[in-house]
Design a protein around this motif. Sequence first.
Motif, PDB file in Angstrom:
ATOM      1  N   LEU A 132     -23.042  36.086  -0.919  1.00 17.68           N
ATOM      2  CA  LEU A 132     -24.331  35.693  -0.365  1.00 17.68           C
ATOM      3  C   LEU A 132     -24.177  34.847   0.896  1.00 17.68           C
ATOM      4  CD1 LEU A 132     -26.087  34.749  -3.717  1.00 17.68           C
ATOM      5  CD2 LEU A 132     -26.205  36.911  -2.492  1.00 17.68           C
ATOM      6  N   ASP A 133     -23.199  33.955   0.910  1.00 14.66           N
ATOM      7  CA  ASP A 133     -23.023  33.038   2.031  1.00 14.66           C
ATOM      8  C   ASP A 133     -21.560  32.614   2.093  1.00 14.66           C
ATOM      9  OD1 ASP A 133     -23.663  31.399   4.159  1.00 14.66           O
ATOM     10  OD2 ASP A 133     -24.366  29.745   2.916  1.00 14.66           O
ATOM     11  N   THR A 134     -20.997  32.471   3.289  1.00  7.83           N
ATOM     12  CA  THR A 134     -19.609  32.024   3.425  1.00  7.83           C
ATOM     13  C   THR A 134     -19.547  30.734   4.229  1.00  7.83           C
ATOM     14  OG1 THR A 134     -19.241  33.328   5.422  1.00  7.83           O
ATOM     15  CG2 THR A 134     -18.684  34.366   3.330  1.00  7.83           C
TER      16      THR A 134
ATOM     17  N   VAL B 102     -14.269  27.366  -7.117  1.00  6.56           N
ATOM     18  CA  VAL B 102     -14.616  26.054  -6.575  1.00  6.56           C
ATOM     19  C   VAL B 102     -15.588  25.394  -7.525  1.00  6.56           C
ATOM     20  CG1 VAL B 102     -15.684  24.823  -4.647  1.00  6.56           C
ATOM     21  CG2 VAL B 102     -14.258  26.822  -4.201  1.00  6.56           C
ATOM     22  N   GLN B 103     -15.336  24.106  -7.786  1.00  6.96           N
ATOM     23  CA  GLN B 103     -16.210  23.330  -8.652  1.00  6.96           C
ATOM     24  C   GLN B 103     -16.617  22.068  -7.909  1.00  6.96           C
ATOM     25  OE1 GLN B 103     -14.346  21.954 -12.266  1.00  6.96           O
ATOM     26  NE2 GLN B 103     -16.241  22.247 -13.406  1.00  6.96           N
ATOM     27  N   ILE B 104     -17.879  21.715  -7.983  1.00  4.95           N
ATOM     28  CA  ILE B 104     -18.364  20.508  -7.330  1.00  4.95           C
ATOM     29  C   ILE B 104     -18.491  19.430  -8.383  1.00  4.95           C
ATOM     30  CG2 ILE B 104     -20.241  19.480  -6.026  1.00  4.95           C
ATOM     31  CD1 ILE B 104     -20.638  22.256  -4.773  1.00  4.95           C
TER      32      ILE B 104
ATOM     33  N   ILE C 223     -18.995  29.902  -6.924  1.00  2.42           N
ATOM     34  CA  ILE C 223     -18.355  29.710  -5.625  1.00  2.42           C
ATOM     35  C   ILE C 223     -16.909  30.156  -5.760  1.00  2.42           C
ATOM     36  CG2 ILE C 223     -17.869  28.073  -3.778  1.00  2.42           C
ATOM     37  CD1 ILE C 223     -19.979  26.216  -5.106  1.00  2.42           C
ATOM     38  N   VAL C 224     -16.491  31.120  -4.939  1.00  5.40           N
ATOM     39  CA  VAL C 224     -15.136  31.669  -5.019  1.00  5.40           C
ATOM     40  C   VAL C 224     -14.453  31.580  -3.658  1.00  5.40           C
ATOM     41  CG1 VAL C 224     -15.604  33.252  -6.917  1.00  5.40           C
ATOM     42  CG2 VAL C 224     -16.010  34.008  -4.604  1.00  5.40           C
TER      43      VAL C 224
ATOM     44  N   ILE D 170     -14.707  29.964   1.701  1.00  2.52           N
ATOM     45  CA  ILE D 170     -15.285  30.068   0.365  1.00  2.52           C
ATOM     46  C   ILE D 170     -16.639  30.755   0.469  1.00  2.52           C
ATOM     47  CG2 ILE D 170     -14.062  28.067  -0.532  1.00  2.52           C
ATOM     48  CD1 ILE D 170     -16.658  26.475  -0.248  1.00  2.52           C
ATOM     49  N   ALA D 171     -17.075  31.326  -0.646  1.00  2.19           N
ATOM     50  CA  ALA D 171     -18.333  32.062  -0.632  1.00  2.19           C
ATOM     51  C   ALA D 171     -19.183  31.714  -1.844  1.00  2.19           C
ATOM     52  CB  ALA D 171     -18.051  33.558  -0.631  1.00  2.19           C
ATOM     53  N   LEU D 172     -20.465  31.601  -1.592  1.00  3.63           N
ATOM     54  CA  LEU D 172     -21.426  31.539  -2.680  1.00  3.63           C
ATOM     55  C   LEU D 172     -21.657  32.985  -3.084  1.00  3.63           C
ATOM     56  CD1 LEU D 172     -23.454  29.869  -4.368  1.00  3.63           C
ATOM     57  CD2 LEU D 172     -25.145  30.449  -2.638  1.00  3.63           C
ATOM     58  N   ALA D 173     -21.419  33.297  -4.344  1.00  5.20           N
ATOM     59  CA  ALA D 173     -21.443  34.687  -4.777  1.00  5.20           C
ATOM     60  C   ALA D 173     -22.219  34.840  -6.080  1.00  5.20           C
ATOM     61  CB  ALA D 173     -20.018  35.192  -4.964  1.00  5.20           C
ATOM     62  N   LYS D 174     -22.677  36.058  -6.277  1.00  2.00           N
ATOM     63  CA  LYS D 174     -23.376  36.403  -7.512  1.00  2.00           C
ATOM     64  C   LYS D 174     -22.606  37.547  -8.163  1.00  2.00           C
ATOM     65  CE  LYS D 174     -27.829  37.580  -9.388  1.00  2.00           C
ATOM     66  NZ  LYS D 174     -29.250  37.469  -9.236  1.00  2.00           N
TER      67      LYS D 174
END
Length: 163
Positions: A25-27, A54-56, A108-109, A124-128
Amino acid sequence: MAKEKDPKRKIIAQNKKARHDYTVLDTIECGVVLMGTEVKSLRLGRASLVDGFVQIDGGEAWLHNIHVPLYSQGTWTNHAARRKRKLLMHRAEIDKLESKSNESGHTIVPLALYFKDGRVKCEIALAKGKKEYDKRQTLREKQDTRETNRAIAAVKRKERGQL
């Protein structure tokens, strides 16, 4: 996805499986906090992002489960191969990623690890997550475009041969 190739970008590792398993979705490009032996090991071009995520945690972004092998010339100061590594991002980016990743099905991967101007960067990317039928559909589309491109190229070769 038609990005211009950056000549200053030397790719160390890519996570091709992530693009297959997830819809990106977003990088975001971010820096990575590393030890000296990790950088030396990465300069040899050895790393794996396959199981990475990725973990926040506490307002900071952490990169988990990427494998950077031990540096062969390292001594007792060598690093742990699968330790968690801090990502360097702006506060607004972290907050945006945290709010979007809390939605159902989002994660997030890491997509790529590379050198840019002598520094290690991580894309990194926000992914579904994709469903199984989505994966089959994208493979079918790739195969169809490949076949049409081959057919067009064959026709063009045949036309050149006749002229």
